[in-house]
Design a protein around this motif. Structure first.
Motif, PDB file in Angstrom:
ATOM      1  N   THR A 275      49.941  56.471   6.575  1.00  0.00           N
ATOM      2  CA  THR A 275      49.803  57.912   6.401  1.00  0.00           C
ATOM      3  C   THR A 275      49.324  58.214   4.991  1.00  0.00           C
ATOM      4  O   THR A 275      49.802  57.616   4.019  1.00  0.00           O
ATOM      5  CB  THR A 275      51.145  58.618   6.658  1.00  0.00           C
ATOM      6  N   LEU A 276      48.380  59.151   4.882  1.00  0.00           N
ATOM      7  CA  LEU A 276      47.868  59.608   3.591  1.00  0.00           C
ATOM      8  C   LEU A 276      48.207  61.072   3.388  1.00  0.00           C
ATOM      9  O   LEU A 276      48.315  61.848   4.349  1.00  0.00           O
ATOM     10  CB  LEU A 276      46.348  59.459   3.525  1.00  0.00           C
TER      11      LEU A 276
ATOM     12  N   PHE B 188      45.932  57.304   8.907  1.00  0.00           N
ATOM     13  CA  PHE B 188      44.677  56.654   8.517  1.00  0.00           C
ATOM     14  C   PHE B 188      44.686  55.193   8.949  1.00  0.00           C
ATOM     15  O   PHE B 188      45.746  54.594   9.173  1.00  0.00           O
ATOM     16  CB  PHE B 188      44.451  56.751   7.005  1.00  0.00           C
TER      17      PHE B 188
ATOM     18  N   SER C 268      42.215  51.606   7.834  1.00  0.00           N
ATOM     19  CA  SER C 268      41.105  51.120   7.014  1.00  0.00           C
ATOM     20  C   SER C 268      40.917  49.627   7.234  1.00  0.00           C
ATOM     21  O   SER C 268      41.831  48.929   7.702  1.00  0.00           O
ATOM     22  CB  SER C 268      41.356  51.397   5.520  1.00  0.00           C
TER      23      SER C 268
ATOM     24  N   VAL D  94      40.365  58.821   8.682  1.00  0.00           N
ATOM     25  CA  VAL D  94      41.488  59.646   8.246  1.00  0.00           C
ATOM     26  C   VAL D  94      41.610  60.833   9.195  1.00  0.00           C
ATOM     27  O   VAL D  94      40.665  61.634   9.338  1.00  0.00           O
ATOM     28  CB  VAL D  94      41.298  60.132   6.800  1.00  0.00           C
TER      29      VAL D  94
ATOM     30  N   ARG E 169      48.057  62.909   6.926  1.00  0.00           N
ATOM     31  CA  ARG E 169      47.182  62.486   8.010  1.00  0.00           C
ATOM     32  C   ARG E 169      47.314  60.977   8.222  1.00  0.00           C
ATOM     33  O   ARG E 169      47.439  60.216   7.258  1.00  0.00           O
ATOM     34  CB  ARG E 169      45.713  62.803   7.697  1.00  0.00           C
TER      35      ARG E 169
ATOM     36  N   SER F 244      36.960  53.316   6.989  1.00  0.00           N
ATOM     37  CA  SER F 244      38.249  53.971   7.197  1.00  0.00           C
ATOM     38  C   SER F 244      38.070  55.199   8.090  1.00  0.00           C
ATOM     39  O   SER F 244      36.971  55.749   8.222  1.00  0.00           O
ATOM     40  CB  SER F 244      38.866  54.389   5.859  1.00  0.00           C
TER      41      SER F 244
ATOM     42  N   VAL G 296      46.359  64.080   1.916  1.00  0.00           N
ATOM     43  CA  VAL G 296      45.018  64.476   1.484  1.00  0.00           C
ATOM     44  C   VAL G 296      44.964  65.985   1.307  1.00  0.00           C
ATOM     45  O   VAL G 296      45.748  66.747   1.895  1.00  0.00           O
ATOM     46  CB  VAL G 296      43.956  64.023   2.508  1.00  0.00           C
TER      47      VAL G 296
ATOM     48  N   ASN H 141      48.787  57.205  -0.434  1.00  0.00           N
ATOM     49  CA  ASN H 141      49.702  56.814   0.637  1.00  0.00           C
ATOM     50  C   ASN H 141      51.006  57.596   0.637  1.00  0.00           C
ATOM     51  O   ASN H 141      51.536  57.971  -0.411  1.00  0.00           O
ATOM     52  CB  ASN H 141      50.043  55.321   0.520  1.00  0.00           C
TER      53      ASN H 141
ATOM     54  N   GLN I  52      38.753  59.137   0.763  1.00  0.00           N
ATOM     55  CA  GLN I  52      40.052  59.788   0.587  1.00  0.00           C
ATOM     56  C   GLN I  52      41.234  58.812   0.570  1.00  0.00           C
ATOM     57  O   GLN I  52      42.378  59.230   0.727  1.00  0.00           O
ATOM     58  CB  GLN I  52      40.293  60.844   1.677  1.00  0.00           C
ATOM     59  N   LEU I  53      40.962  57.542   0.328  1.00  0.00           N
ATOM     60  CA  LEU I  53      42.056  56.573   0.220  1.00  0.00           C
ATOM     61  C   LEU I  53      42.730  56.665  -1.140  1.00  0.00           C
ATOM     62  O   LEU I  53      43.916  56.339  -1.272  1.00  0.00           O
ATOM     63  CB  LEU I  53      41.529  55.151   0.455  1.00  0.00           C
TER      64      LEU I  53
END
Length: 490
Positions: free
Chosen positions: A249-250, A266, A268, A321, A264, A319, A252, A194, A181-182
């Motif tokens: 922060t991502l 994250f 990595s 998340v 969310r 990673s 998703v 991002n 989910q990156l």
């Protein structure tokens, strides 16, 4: 700025398991060698081309072996303290590494030629001497660390670019990033998920070096002309382990399809590891001429080194998340055997001896790094990218050295020197400048030489390549080296 040149956190960048790795940087890394030498020659700035009569001549200008009038042996251990100061998005960092090595060990066998009765013993070929030596010609031991807050882009942007170029096949780097989910699919293609700035940190540990076994022969003709020939068999041992960390922060998609965008946290870690070993050989032809008793003029031609190299590369991505479990992926080993031809070298120098008081010496060496060449084979097309990058990103350079030795008493000598190793890169680097000093003690057939050398240089490294917006860390590298030579004449 030519971001296409990536002095990466390791040395190569693997795109997918079925694509190629970038070896042009290794070609130059393994071409930037120095002449293995004793503490005495290290102290005078490594300016040994025209001096003669030193065990360094076995690994440097073999013509200098003609000056020996006795057999001789010495050993030179080394202590190296390296430090790398970094600046990344305005944040400073430091990493250091200490190591010890055998820098040089040599043996010369003096072989005086017999003359017919009544012949002038100062005319014609007077001696032909033989030498064998171990020399360390480059040191890769270095730790690098940099950290900062990047509000412009993310390494996820790099993963997305790989997805757009090569797809997200199972087992590929881009495929891992997609599964973790990156990155995700957007209207314009794959993109990073991002939201806002990220905190980035790189930790790189490098070990190893290049060392050689040298065989040389040098002759003395009428105490005026000295000729020499040498062969070197060189080993490469290079290991690099690096991890690039990112936190942020991502956005998703969660819930029933098509999902709801949710922010969310994250973290990595992208790791790249390289193990490289190789063997090669080269030849040297040298001359020293004495137009007067006080002046020595020297020159040496060093052929390219022809290497056969085995390379292993593997990478991994992990990673976490939000509250999801951590995802981990690691590649199989990417193995490749290839050939490398380093540039030839041409050096010339002069030394002026002031009776028994000492000498002043200097030399220059020319190296065209853009002439390094990687050989293609059924598993690797070196001309597709790497040989072109060598020609476009690297250049010729001049290495210059100057130094002096003063005999203060019958047993105590003082030395000093300065050297510049020209930068092979057209951009993102600097010359390496070395200041050195040392002393020598003589006790009959025994001697001790001690030298301290301080080297500095700068370079920019790029953790990932996304074009003109690729981030870079500015490094200021320094080395503090101590050498101690213990010798015996017999």
């Amino acid at each position: 700025m030519k971001i296409k040149y990536i002095l990466s956190v390791i040395a190569i960048v693997a795109f997918t398991q079925n694509s190629f790795a970038q070896y042009s940087q290794d070609a130059i890394r393994f071409s930037q060698t120095t002449t293995g030498s004793t503490s005495r020659i290290k102290a005078v700035g490594n300016a040994g081309t025209a001096v003669g009569g030193d065990l360094s001549n076995i690994s440097g200008n073999p013509a200098g072996l003609g000056f020996f009038t006795r057999s001789e042996f010495s050993i030179t251990p080394e202590y190296d303290a390296s430090r790398s100061k970094s600046t990344y998005f305005g944040q400073a960092g430091t990493a250091s590494r200490n190591s010890g090595n055998l820098n040089h060990a040599g043996l010369v066998i003096y072989n005086q030629l017999t003359k017919p009765a009544g012949a002038d013993k100062n005319k014609g070929w007077l001696s032909v001497n033989y030498g064998v030596a171990f020399s360390r010609v480059s040191d890769f031991n270095q730790n690098i660390r940099y950290k900062g807050s990047n509000s412009t882009n993310s390494i996820n942007s790099y993963f997305a670019s790989q997805a757009n170029d090569f797809g997200i096949d199972e087992g590929s780097l881009a495929g891992w990033a997609y599964d973790q989910q990156l990155i995700d699919t957007y209207t314009s293609g794959y993109g990073a998920n991002n939201v806002g700035p990220t905190t980035q940190e790189a930790i790189i540990n490098r070990t190893g070096g290049q060392s050689g076994i040298d065989f040389s022969i040098g002759g003395n003709y009428s105490n005026k002309l000295y000729l020499g020939l040498g062969l070197s068999f060189t080993d490469i041992n290079y290991n690099s382990y690096g991890t690039f960390y990112e936190d942020g922060t991502l956005s998703v998609l969660e819930g029933p399809a098509p999902g709801t965008p949710t922010d969310r946290n994250f973290s990595s870690a992208y790791s790249q590891n390289q193990i490289t070993k190789g063997t090669g050989f080269s030849a040297r032809l040298g001359v020293i001429y004495k137009p007067t008793e006080a002046v020595r003029l020297g020159a040496v031609f060093t052929s390219p080194t022809f290497y056969n190299i085995d390379d292993i590369y593997y990478e991994g991505l992990s990673s976490k998340v939000g509250s999801n479990a951590q995802n981990d992926n690691e590649s199989d080993d990417y193995r490749l055997n290839y050939n490398l031809r380093t540039p030839l070298k041409i050096a010339g120098g002069a030394a002026v001896f002031i009776k028994h008081f000492g000498f002043i010496t200097g030399d220059v060496e020319y190296v065209d790094y853009s002439s390094a060449h990687l050989g293609s084979n059924p598993d690797y097309d070196a001309d597709y990218r790497d040989n072109g990058e060598i020609k476009s990103l690297y250049k010729s350079a001049i290495n210059a050295h100057i130094g002096a030795e003063a005999r203060l008493t019958s047993f105590f000598l003082l030395r000093g020197g300065y050297g510049i190793q020209g930068d092979a890169r057209k951009e993102n680097g600097s010359d390496i400048k070395t200041t050195s000093g040392g002393i020598g003690l003589r006790f009959g057939s025994y001697y001790i030489d001690a030298t301290y050398a301080h080297s500095t240089g700068r370079q920019n490294i790029f953790p990932y390549d996304i074009g003109s917006t690729s981030p870079s860390a500015a490094l200021r590298n320094s080395n503090n080296n101590g050498y101690l030579t213990l010798g015996y004449r017999f």
